[in-house]
Structure formats: C-alpha cells, structure tokens
Design a protein around this motif. Structure first.
Motif, PDB file in Angstrom:
ATOM      1  N   GLU A 128     -37.486  22.406  37.130  1.00 39.68           N
ATOM      2  CA  GLU A 128     -36.820  23.445  36.331  1.00 39.68           C
ATOM      3  C   GLU A 128     -35.305  23.294  36.420  1.00 39.68           C
ATOM      4  O   GLU A 128     -34.592  23.415  35.411  1.00 39.68           O
ATOM      5  CB  GLU A 128     -37.241  24.828  36.830  1.00 39.68           C
ATOM      6  CG  GLU A 128     -38.692  25.166  36.521  1.00 39.68           C
ATOM      7  CD  GLU A 128     -39.159  26.426  37.237  1.00 39.68           C
ATOM      8  OE1 GLU A 128     -40.156  27.033  36.793  1.00 39.68           O
ATOM      9  OE2 GLU A 128     -38.544  26.800  38.267  1.00 39.68           O
ATOM     10  N   GLN A 129     -34.824  23.036  37.624  1.00 37.38           N
ATOM     11  CA  GLN A 129     -33.378  22.876  37.789  1.00 37.38           C
ATOM     12  C   GLN A 129     -32.858  21.707  36.961  1.00 37.38           C
ATOM     13  O   GLN A 129     -31.822  21.806  36.293  1.00 37.38           O
ATOM     14  CB  GLN A 129     -33.053  22.659  39.270  1.00 37.38           C
ATOM     15  CG  GLN A 129     -31.563  22.588  39.571  1.00 37.38           C
ATOM     16  CD  GLN A 129     -31.297  22.067  40.977  1.00 37.38           C
ATOM     17  OE1 GLN A 129     -31.585  20.916  41.274  1.00 37.38           O
ATOM     18  NE2 GLN A 129     -30.764  22.919  41.841  1.00 37.38           N
ATOM     19  N   SER A 130     -33.592  20.606  36.963  1.00 38.99           N
ATOM     20  CA  SER A 130     -33.170  19.422  36.220  1.00 38.99           C
ATOM     21  C   SER A 130     -33.169  19.688  34.713  1.00 38.99           C
ATOM     22  O   SER A 130     -32.231  19.299  33.996  1.00 38.99           O
ATOM     23  CB  SER A 130     -34.116  18.264  36.558  1.00 38.99           C
ATOM     24  OG  SER A 130     -33.738  17.106  35.866  1.00 38.99           O
ATOM     25  N   GLN A 131     -34.209  20.374  34.221  1.00 40.82           N
ATOM     26  CA  GLN A 131     -34.275  20.695  32.792  1.00 40.82           C
ATOM     27  C   GLN A 131     -33.133  21.619  32.394  1.00 40.82           C
ATOM     28  O   GLN A 131     -32.510  21.461  31.329  1.00 40.82           O
ATOM     29  CB  GLN A 131     -35.618  21.360  32.475  1.00 40.82           C
ATOM     30  CG  GLN A 131     -36.814  20.414  32.560  1.00 40.82           C
ATOM     31  CD  GLN A 131     -38.124  21.149  32.370  1.00 40.82           C
ATOM     32  OE1 GLN A 131     -38.308  22.254  32.862  1.00 40.82           O
ATOM     33  NE2 GLN A 131     -39.054  20.522  31.653  1.00 40.82           N
ATOM     34  N   LEU A 132     -32.846  22.586  33.245  1.00 35.79           N
ATOM     35  CA  LEU A 132     -31.790  23.542  32.940  1.00 35.79           C
ATOM     36  C   LEU A 132     -30.419  22.870  32.948  1.00 35.79           C
ATOM     37  O   LEU A 132     -29.556  23.177  32.117  1.00 35.79           O
ATOM     38  CB  LEU A 132     -31.824  24.686  33.960  1.00 35.79           C
ATOM     39  CG  LEU A 132     -30.832  25.826  33.733  1.00 35.79           C
ATOM     40  CD1 LEU A 132     -31.138  26.559  32.426  1.00 35.79           C
ATOM     41  CD2 LEU A 132     -30.872  26.813  34.893  1.00 35.79           C
ATOM     42  N   MET A 133     -30.223  21.947  33.885  1.00 34.57           N
ATOM     43  CA  MET A 133     -28.919  21.308  34.009  1.00 34.57           C
ATOM     44  C   MET A 133     -28.568  20.468  32.777  1.00 34.57           C
ATOM     45  O   MET A 133     -27.403  20.338  32.420  1.00 34.57           O
ATOM     46  CB  MET A 133     -28.880  20.428  35.265  1.00 34.57           C
ATOM     47  CG  MET A 133     -28.609  21.232  36.519  1.00 34.57           C
ATOM     48  SD  MET A 133     -27.052  22.134  36.376  1.00 34.57           S
ATOM     49  CE  MET A 133     -27.017  22.975  37.931  1.00 34.57           C
ATOM     50  N   THR A 158     -26.430  31.287  41.449  1.00 31.48           N
ATOM     51  CA  THR A 158     -26.669  30.990  42.872  1.00 31.48           C
ATOM     52  C   THR A 158     -27.982  31.599  43.334  1.00 31.48           C
ATOM     53  O   THR A 158     -28.782  30.952  44.022  1.00 31.48           O
ATOM     54  CB  THR A 158     -25.508  31.521  43.733  1.00 31.48           C
ATOM     55  OG1 THR A 158     -24.288  30.935  43.289  1.00 31.48           O
ATOM     56  CG2 THR A 158     -25.709  31.195  45.201  1.00 31.48           C
ATOM     57  N   SER A 159     -28.213  32.867  42.977  1.00 31.55           N
ATOM     58  CA  SER A 159     -29.449  33.545  43.373  1.00 31.55           C
ATOM     59  C   SER A 159     -30.677  32.834  42.849  1.00 31.55           C
ATOM     60  O   SER A 159     -31.716  32.768  43.512  1.00 31.55           O
ATOM     61  CB  SER A 159     -29.453  34.986  42.865  1.00 31.55           C
ATOM     62  OG  SER A 159     -28.385  35.715  43.419  1.00 31.55           O
ATOM     63  N   ALA A 160     -30.574  32.282  41.634  1.00 31.05           N
ATOM     64  CA  ALA A 160     -31.722  31.618  41.012  1.00 31.05           C
ATOM     65  C   ALA A 160     -31.949  30.216  41.560  1.00 31.05           C
ATOM     66  O   ALA A 160     -32.962  29.588  41.250  1.00 31.05           O
ATOM     67  CB  ALA A 160     -31.522  31.557  39.503  1.00 31.05           C
ATOM     68  N   GLY A 161     -31.024  29.704  42.354  1.00 28.18           N
ATOM     69  CA  GLY A 161     -31.186  28.366  42.917  1.00 28.18           C
ATOM     70  C   GLY A 161     -30.694  27.267  42.011  1.00 28.18           C
ATOM     71  O   GLY A 161     -31.050  26.100  42.202  1.00 28.18           O
ATOM     72  N   VAL A 162     -29.850  27.605  41.045  1.00 29.54           N
ATOM     73  CA  VAL A 162     -29.343  26.594  40.112  1.00 29.54           C
ATOM     74  C   VAL A 162     -28.476  25.571  40.842  1.00 29.54           C
ATOM     75  O   VAL A 162     -28.482  24.383  40.520  1.00 29.54           O
ATOM     76  CB  VAL A 162     -28.542  27.275  38.983  1.00 29.54           C
ATOM     77  CG1 VAL A 162     -27.842  26.231  38.103  1.00 29.54           C
ATOM     78  CG2 VAL A 162     -29.460  28.147  38.146  1.00 29.54           C
ATOM     79  N   THR A 176     -23.361  17.717  36.941  1.00 26.22           N
ATOM     80  CA  THR A 176     -23.307  18.965  36.166  1.00 26.22           C
ATOM     81  C   THR A 176     -23.073  20.159  37.087  1.00 26.22           C
ATOM     82  O   THR A 176     -22.277  21.046  36.779  1.00 26.22           O
ATOM     83  CB  THR A 176     -24.616  19.155  35.377  1.00 26.22           C
ATOM     84  OG1 THR A 176     -24.843  17.998  34.561  1.00 26.22           O
ATOM     85  CG2 THR A 176     -24.535  20.382  34.490  1.00 26.22           C
ATOM     86  N   GLN A 177     -23.790  20.172  38.223  1.00 23.84           N
ATOM     87  CA  GLN A 177     -23.568  21.244  39.207  1.00 23.84           C
ATOM     88  C   GLN A 177     -22.106  21.295  39.632  1.00 23.84           C
ATOM     89  O   GLN A 177     -21.475  22.361  39.638  1.00 23.84           O
ATOM     90  CB  GLN A 177     -24.425  20.991  40.456  1.00 23.84           C
ATOM     91  CG  GLN A 177     -25.855  21.448  40.376  1.00 23.84           C
ATOM     92  CD  GLN A 177     -26.562  21.246  41.712  1.00 23.84           C
ATOM     93  OE1 GLN A 177     -26.083  20.532  42.586  1.00 23.84           O
ATOM     94  NE2 GLN A 177     -27.720  21.860  41.857  1.00 23.84           N
ATOM     95  N   ALA A 178     -21.562  20.140  39.989  1.00 22.56           N
ATOM     96  CA  ALA A 178     -20.184  20.078  40.487  1.00 22.56           C
ATOM     97  C   ALA A 178     -19.184  20.546  39.433  1.00 22.56           C
ATOM     98  O   ALA A 178     -18.246  21.300  39.728  1.00 22.56           O
ATOM     99  CB  ALA A 178     -19.857  18.660  40.948  1.00 22.56           C
ATOM    100  N   ALA A 179     -19.390  20.114  38.180  1.00 18.73           N
ATOM    101  CA  ALA A 179     -18.462  20.486  37.109  1.00 18.73           C
ATOM    102  C   ALA A 179     -18.512  21.983  36.841  1.00 18.73           C
ATOM    103  O   ALA A 179     -17.467  22.645  36.695  1.00 18.73           O
ATOM    104  CB  ALA A 179     -18.799  19.705  35.846  1.00 18.73           C
TER     105      ALA A 179
END
Length: 948
Positions: A128-133, A158-162, A176-179
């Motif tokens: 899910e995280q990968s699809q969302l990113m 943050t709460s959702a674990g993104v 993507t996370q870092a940006a």
C-alpha cells in the motif's frame, strides 16, 4: 548495565492507540478541534459564507472527500485513495491559486489516508505504501500552506505509516518520502521562524507536530538537517504556547520529548526549556489526566531521567503530583499501562528516586493488577514487568509486599511465551531473573523452568543481539551460576554462543559494558567455566579497551574491573596479552576516584590488589599508591561494611603485608578499625569468611594485640567446630590460625596458658587428617599440628632449602670466631621445616630472619608464620636465637651476636663486644626450651634474654 536495557512496552503511541481514550477507543472530533487519533474533518461552508475564499469550493474530483463519510475496511477503499484524478485535482488547486493556496485540500486527503489506516487498525503495509508513493510524488507542500494544513498533513501521514521505512525499501519510494518530508519540514520551519505578528501557530498543532516528528524518528526515519532545523524552530513555541495546552497535549508533548531524547536527540537548550515549560502544567493539571496520560507522563519522566535529565525541584514536584494519581486511576489501567507504569517506577528508582510513601503506595497498588490481568500481557510486557520486579524488589531493606507473588504469576508466562520474545526481551528476562536470585529470590521449579526455556533462544538469536544485550546476558548468566544455577548443556551452549559476539562487537562496548563483561567472564571462570579458546579470545579482545576507556570508568566499574582482573589471574589467565597493561591503567584511577567508592568497592579493590600481588603482580609505585589511597576509607566507612567485606578486607591486608606491603600507620589504623566489627558481626560470617578472618589475624602476628587475638578467636572458632560444612581448605586455614594463636600464648610470658585452643587444634587436626589432603601446604600444616600435639603423622614432606648470602656470611664469621664449634645447616628437627643453623652440641637454633618474617618487613613486628616456627622449636626443647638480616650487613654488626653465642658456650667475649651486644639485643625476647620446661614446673622461675 541496564540504563536502557528495558524500554516502554512497544512503541507506545501507535498509529491507532497513540491518543486513545481510557476505554481504548479512538477519539474523534467534529467540532473544529484537533483530537489525538484523528485530525478534524472539514465541513464545507456555503459559497457565500463570510470570511471564506471561494477557492475552497471546487468542482474537482471529490472521491477522497466522500471517502471520509463511510467506513473504510476493504481493498476497494484503498484503491479509491490512489486514483490518479485525486492527485490531479490537488495539483490543480495548488497551481490555480499559487501562493494564495493554503494546503487545505491536501490536508483533507492526508486525513483520508489516516482514516483508512485507523479503520483497518494497522499502518499501511509495504504494498500500500509503495502504491501510494507513486501517487504522492507530486504531493508537494509549500510555504504558503497554513499552519493547520501543515500539521494535519504531517500528523496524518505519519500516523498512517506513510513515512515508515520498510526493509528492503524501493529506491523510488525512499526518494518520494524524503522529498515530501523535506517540503513539509521546510514549511514548518518557515512558519515557526516568522515574526510573532504573522504567526498562525496554535497549541494543538504544536502537540501534533512534535508527536509526528517523534514518531518519524521512532519508526526509523533519519534525522536529516531539515528535521533538526524544524525541531529547533518548533521547540521554543512550546514555551510560548504553554498556557494553552490541554492535559492530553501536555502528556503527549512530554512523551514526545522523552522519545526524542531516547532516540538520540541532543538535549539542546531548546529541548530542556520545553521540558521545563511543561513541568508546572503537570502539577497544575494533575487531576485532569486520564489513565493513559498518567502512564505517558510517568514513562516519559523515567526516560528523561534515564537519559540525563536533571531532577530539578520542578521535576520532583511534577512527579510528586502524579504519583497519587496512579492509585486514583488504578481501575482504568489496561495491561500495557500496568507494564509501562511499573517499568517507569523501576527506572525512576534505579536513577535515585527516593522511596516516598506515595511512590511505595503506587507500586503496591499496581502489583495486584498484574495478577488480575496476567493472561493479557504481551511478551514485551512480561519482559518489562520482570525487569521492573528485579529493580523494585526492595523498599530500602524490606521486600515489597506482593512482589514475590507477582513474580510467581509471571514465571509460567515466560515459558508459555518463550517462542515470541525478541532478543532484547530475552536479555531483559534473564538479567531480571539473575538479579532476583541475587537478591535471594527462591529458585522454585517454575523459576528453573523459565530459565531453561529461555536459554535455547540465546543461541538462536545471538546474531541479533546488540552490544548491550551481549553484556547484559553474560552478566546475567554469571550471576545465575554464582547463585547456584546448574551449568547444563543448554547453559554452556548459550555461553559458547555469546563469547564470539564479544570479539565481533568489541568496538561498540561502552565502559559499563566492558566492566560488566570482564566481571562476568571472571565469575564464570571462578565458578568452573572451562577456559575455552572462545573465552580466552573474548578476554583478550576486551583488555585493550580498559586502557582506551580508562578516563570514562566510574568508581563501581573500576572496582569491578580490578576484581575481575584479580580473579582471571587467580584462575590462570595471567599470561593473557594486555592484562598487565589493563591493571596498570586502572591503578591511578583508584586514587583519583577514592572519594566516590562505596564500601563494597573499597573491599573488592583491596582484595583484588592483594590477589594480584599474591599471584606475582609487581609491587609497582602505582599499586602502592592505590593501596595507600584506599586504607583511610576503611575507617571512614567502617559502619557500612558487611560481614563478607570485613573478612575480605582483613584477608587482603594480611596478604598485602605478607607480600611486602609497607607497614604504615594507615594500615595499622585500618586493622584496628576492623577488628571490633568481627565480634559485632560474628553470627553472620560464612565458613569461608571465618577461615579467612582467622588466617588473616594469625598472619598479622604481633601487629594484633594478644588479648584481641584470643577474644576474637574465642568468638569464631566454636563456629567451625559446630559446622560440618567446612571444606578441606577452610579447615586447613583455621587449623594453622589456631596454632599461631596457641604459639602466641606459649611465647607470651604473662599469657594465660589456656588449653581450650589446643582442644580446638586437636579437633581440626583430626578433621583435616580425615580428608587425606594431597597438597604440600595442607600436609605441612598437619605435620606442624602433629608435632605440637605430640601425635604421629603419616605425611612426609621434602622441603626445598636455600642458603642466603647473609646466612652464609654469618656462618663463616661464627666458624672463624669459634673454630671448634659444630654447625649444621638447613637441618630438619622433628619433621618440622628446616632451621637455618643448628648448634647440636648446645641445643641452640639460629634463625636468620629476613624481611618476610616481619609484618611489612619492619624487622620488629613478627608475623604469624615466624611466631609459630619459634614456638614449635621451643616446645621441642630448643633455644632459639633470632637474628634480623639487617644486623648482618657488616662484620661489626655481627659481632654482638657471636659474642652472645660465646657466652652461651662459656667463652668470655671481648669487652667492647659485650657492650655492643647489650646495645644491639635490647628489643626482643627469646626463651630457651629448658627454661620453658622449668617454668612449667616452677612458675616463679622466669628468665628473659633480650634480643632483637
């Protein structure tokens, strides 16, 4: 050893329970206020609502808005979140309104993601995280966003674990996370650094942001320069907004500060000021905290103190205000709360918190809840609870009511959950169990089963253990063995699995670990652990770090290290490379830290130095200085020494002087200080301690007054006779000591010739003979006792004889002066050790006494060995002449002794020689064998001859 060995149960503020209500349900809000589990849902105002800008209403895609209005619990719901048109709509809004866009729509979308994860009761999984990113690569925050949008977005994602880093992580996802994080943090820093009149910052947003940033770090995100800058900009606003924080926000803020510090955040002035600003609020709002708030606060305060937070008056007041709330809220605590509270109380106590009535009451209040909720504790809860029980075991000197029962309740769960414990939890459990046993916890069948259940997991998880875990485990296993744990095959496998990890992790051990590891290895070896190549390599790997880290060891660690070095040397590891250098590195530290040593440390260090010297360690100036530094502390701490420490201290002093330690006033004072403590503690000494005390007092010889010797021996010897558990070594040491006591009574012209000690001697002789000793030392003691008692002894020893230069020079001078005199050298008399010179025609023995015959080599105070030999010879009917070697350095000094022998033979000496004899022979006394026999038949007949 365990400053961070036990942590709070789980990652306390999770995606779904970080801000729970007391009943565990997620809170919600529809009234425009931030709540701690969800962020405000936005209601759309009508287009003509006053104060609303028209761009908030849009005809764009609204699927993400509708998503918030229903339950989210299926893959289809997640698919609705990642439709490309959603991001297209957000990008369109941002581009359309430019610098006027405040990020509200982005915040709503982030809230939808959070709502999905909350409903699913889990953070986003890796897929899910990968699809969302892939969708979020164009989700960019700008400085134009308002405060609420920024805080909502960062908190929700943050709460959702993104932002949670999964391993392994796709490089695109990581970028993507870092940006995204970078743009959010930059905008937050920009907002926080604006002038006061431009602020739109509120208290609730600060609380949510600090919680979110804490979770980022706690979940493994790197603290980038952007993160540090944003944190530095945010912290001052805690003080600015302090009047507006609600109780739950205060609890979450303090929790966040503690978590940040526990994850390596530097305790900057900004952070310290933020903590200081919150402390008064804890006192003011004490009655408004719910159960979880109390838990969060006490856990946080324990963590802050454990990481160096100063316990200021305000800190103590806040803590004092919270403790009564534990009792008030006791019925609302869930299992996780109970585990975390008891862990926190144990940590606070471990860091010096006084056992106040409120503290004691809080602990006692919580213990029954462990039993009531025993089936609901997770593996980490069990580990933390056992760790807490071990730390809290005593309130001062009293065992806490209910603690034994709590331990008994938890032990079966250790066995039941054994497959689920993580490496740190296994470490904490074994450390706790070792600590409990060390504090006299009974090793019940359940206790032994729990230990046995954990041991195989040490081997299985060995590669996942941290440096601290390795140190704590080896220390725990050493403690268990020292308290009677059987070294089963599983136990030996666990030790063998850990030893190579010491070498592998050697660069990561802090000073405390190094001290604990060397202490543990010394204990294991001392308790029969085989000296395998793995053990020797582990010791050798650690020793260089003693020198490298020498400036960082605290007093207890210095004492433990010296004790360990002495034990390792005593067990044959003296040739290990680096050991002598490690000992040399520690010696100057003793003097430097002398004011900080506790009674046990003083006793252990003096014992260690005595052991090292007894095993060949050079009497270097540094060692002498260390001994001299410690001796005055014996008097200063005399009221605090335990029986074992008293015995070890006197043994150490006797060993040191027996190996050439100078006889100083400080040493005299230390001995005199300790002797009265023996009688006061006589009922508490163990067999080995009794034997060590008797041996030490006897070895110190004339340094201890005869009446003190007899009174002390009377209080101790009967304990040996009544105790059948004394080992062969203890019987042998005690027999030798009783002989010395009898020798002193025999040689003392005014002493009471008490036959009681001879009866004890006879009993001990029989007991030693029945053990059939095969070592020369015990056989020699048996031979001397048999000679004294007039018994036969089957033991026969072949003594090695050495003729010193002083002895040879005196013999030659004596032979030259009296050519007709018959002289025999190194002659054995009545199976006793050989005498230096024998004049057989005159029944005279001449003993040339070197410094080793005197206490501290002072040529005045004869030691026990010397006194016993003289008494045995005189009892056998020989006249004994003692000549100190410092009187044989020149012919002129020898002449008075030769003249005295001429007088004994009826040869008149020269006049000047007789005068010299009178001057040289004034300070000591000998009594001939014949005179002693005459004295027994005619007590009035007493003749003294004074010699030195």
């Amino acid at each position: 050893m365990d400053r961070s060995s036990a942590g709070i149960s789980g990652r306390y503020t999770r995606y779904d329970n970080g801000y729970n209500q007391p009943n565990g349900q997620v809170a919600s809000s529809n009234r425009g206020r931030y709540r701690h589990a969800t962020v405000r849902q936005w209601n759309h105002p009508p287009r003509n609502a006053p104060g609303r800008n028209q761009f908030y209403h849009s005809s764009g895609t609204r699927s993400y808005q509708h998503l918030q209005c229903r339950s989210i619990n299926s893959p289809q719901d997640f698919n609705a979140l990642i439709k490309p048109e959603i991001m297209a709509g957000l990008v369109s809004k941002s581009e359309r309104f430019g610098h006027r866009y405040d990020g509200r729509n982005h915040g709503r979308y982030a809230s939808s993601i959070k709502k999905y994860s909350s409903a699913a009761k889990r953070p986003l999984n890796r897929t899910e995280q990968s699809q969302l990113m892939r969708l979020l690569q164009n989700f960019t925050a700008t400085r134009s966003w308002n405060w609420r949008s920024l805080t909502t977005t960062l908190h929700s994602l943050t709460s959702a674990g993104v932002f949670t880093p999964h391993k392994p992580m796709d490089e695109h996802v990581q970028r993507t996370q870092a940006a995204l994080l970078s743009t959010l943090l930059d905008a937050i820093r920009f907002k926080c650094n604006k002038k006061a009149e431009a602020w739109d910052i509120d208290a609730q947003g600060i609380a949510n942001l600090l919680w979110a940033m804490t979770k980022l770090v706690d979940n493994g995100q790197e603290k980038t320069p952007e993160f540090n800058k944003a944190m530095a900009a945010l912290l001052p606003h805690v003080n600015t907004q302090k009047a507006h924080f609600k109780p739950q926000e205060v609890a979450n803020l303090v929790w966040a500060m503690a978590k940040l510090v526990d994850n390596g955040q530097e305790q900057t002035p900004g952070l310290n000021e933020a903590v200081a600003a919150l402390l008064p609020l804890m006192n003011a709002q004490k009655n408004q905290f719910n159960a979880q708030g109390i838990v969060n606060l006490l856990w946080a305060m324990a963590k802050l103190v454990d990481n160096g937070q100063e316990r200021t008056p305000e800190f103590n007041k806040a803590l004092g205000a919270l403790l009564p709330q534990v009792n008030a809220q006791k019925d609302w605590f869930i299992p996780q709360h109970i585990a975390n509270l008891l862990w926190a109380m144990a940590k606070l106590e471990d860091n010096g918190l006084e056992w106040t009535p409120d503290f004691n009451k809080a602990v006692v209040t919580l213990l029954p809840h462990v039993n009531a909720q025993k089936d609901q504790f997770s593996p980490q809860h069990i580990a933390n609870l056992m760790w807490a029980m071990a730390k809290l075991e005593y309130n001062g000197q009293e065992r806490i009511p209910g603690l034994n029962e709590t331990v008994a309740v938890l032990l079966p769960h250790v066995n039941a959950q054994k497959a689920n414990f993580k490496p740190q939890e296994i470490t904490n459990l074994l450390w706790a169990m070792a600590k409990l046993v060390d504090n006299r916890q009974e090793q019940t069948p359940e206790f032994k089963k729990a230990v046995a259940a954990l041991l195989p997991h040490v081997n299985a998880q060995k590669d996942q253990l941290t440096a601290q875990g390795i140190a704590n485990l080896l220390q725990a296993m050493a403690k268990l063995v020292d308290n009677g744990q059987e070294q089963t095959p599983e136990f030996k496998k666990a030790v063998a699995a850990l030893l190579p990890r010491v070498n592998a992790q050697k660069d990561q051990f802090i000073p405390q670990h190094i001290a604990n590891l060397l202490w543990a290895m010394a204990k294991l070896v001392d308790n029969g652990q085989e000296q395998t190549p793995g053990l020797n390599e582990a010791v050798a790997a650690l020793l260089p770090f003693v020198n490298i880290q020498k400036a960082n060891f605290n007093p207890q660690e210095i004492a433990n290290l010296l004790w360990a070095m002495a034990k390792l040397v005593d067990n044959g590891l003296g040739q290990t490379p680096g050991l002598n250098e490690a000992v040399s590195a520690l010696m100057p530290l003793v003097n430097g830290q002398k004011a900080n040593f506790k009674p046990q440390g003083i006793a252990n260090q003096l014992w260690a130095m005595a052991k090292l010297v007894d095993n060949g360690q050079e009497h270097a100036p540094e060692l002498n200085e260390a001994v001299v530094a410690l001796l005055p502390l014996v008097n200063a701490q005399k009221a605090n020494f335990k029986p074992q420490e008293i015995a070890n201290l006197l043994w150490a002093m006797a060993k040191l002087v027996d190996n050439g330690q100078e006889h100083t006033p400080e040493l005299n004072e230390a001995v005199v200080t300790l002797l009265p403590l023996i009688n006061a503690q006589k009922a508490n000494f163990q067999p080995q301690e009794i034997a060590n005390l008797l041996w030490a007092i006897a070895k110190l010889g004339e340094l201890v007054e005869l009446n003190v010797v007899t009174s002390t021996f009377e209080s101790l010897v009967y304990r040996i006779i009544k105790n059948p558990q004394f080992s062969q070594k203890e019987i042998s040491m005690s027999l030798w000591a009783v002989m010395v006591c009898c020798a002193r009574l025999f040689l003392g012209s005014n002493a009471n010739k008490n036959n009681v000690f001879e009866k004890h001697m006879d009993d001990l002789f029989i007991r030693l003979e029945n053990t059939s000793p095969d070592n020369e030392e015990d056989q020699s003691i048996m031979i001397m006792a048999a000679s004294w008692l007039g018994r036969t002894c089957s033991a026969v020893l072949h003594y090695q004889t050495i003729i010193s230069k002083n002895q040879a020079d005196f013999r030659d001078q004596l032979k030259s002066s009296i050519p007709a005199l018959k002289i025999e050298e190194e002659k054995r008399l009545n199976s006793l050790p050989p005498v230096d010179l024998l004049l057989p025609d005159h029944n005279v023995v001449i003993e040339v006494q070197g410094p080793s015959h005197y206490v501290g080599g002072d040529f005045k105070t004869r030691n026990g060995s010397t006194l016993l030999k003289i008494a045995l010879l005189q009892k056998a009917g020989f006249e004994v002449i003692e000549i100190p070697t410092n009187q044989l350095l020149k012919k002129d000094l020898m002449k008075p002794y030769i003249d005295q022998i001429k007088i004994r033979m009826g040869i008149p000496p020269q006049e000047h020689g007789f005068v010299s004899y009178k001057r040289a022979w004034t300070d000591a006394t000998y009594v001939t064998g014949e005179e002693h026999l005459a004295e027994q038949t005619n007590p009035a007949k007493k003749k003294k001859t004074n010699i030195q």
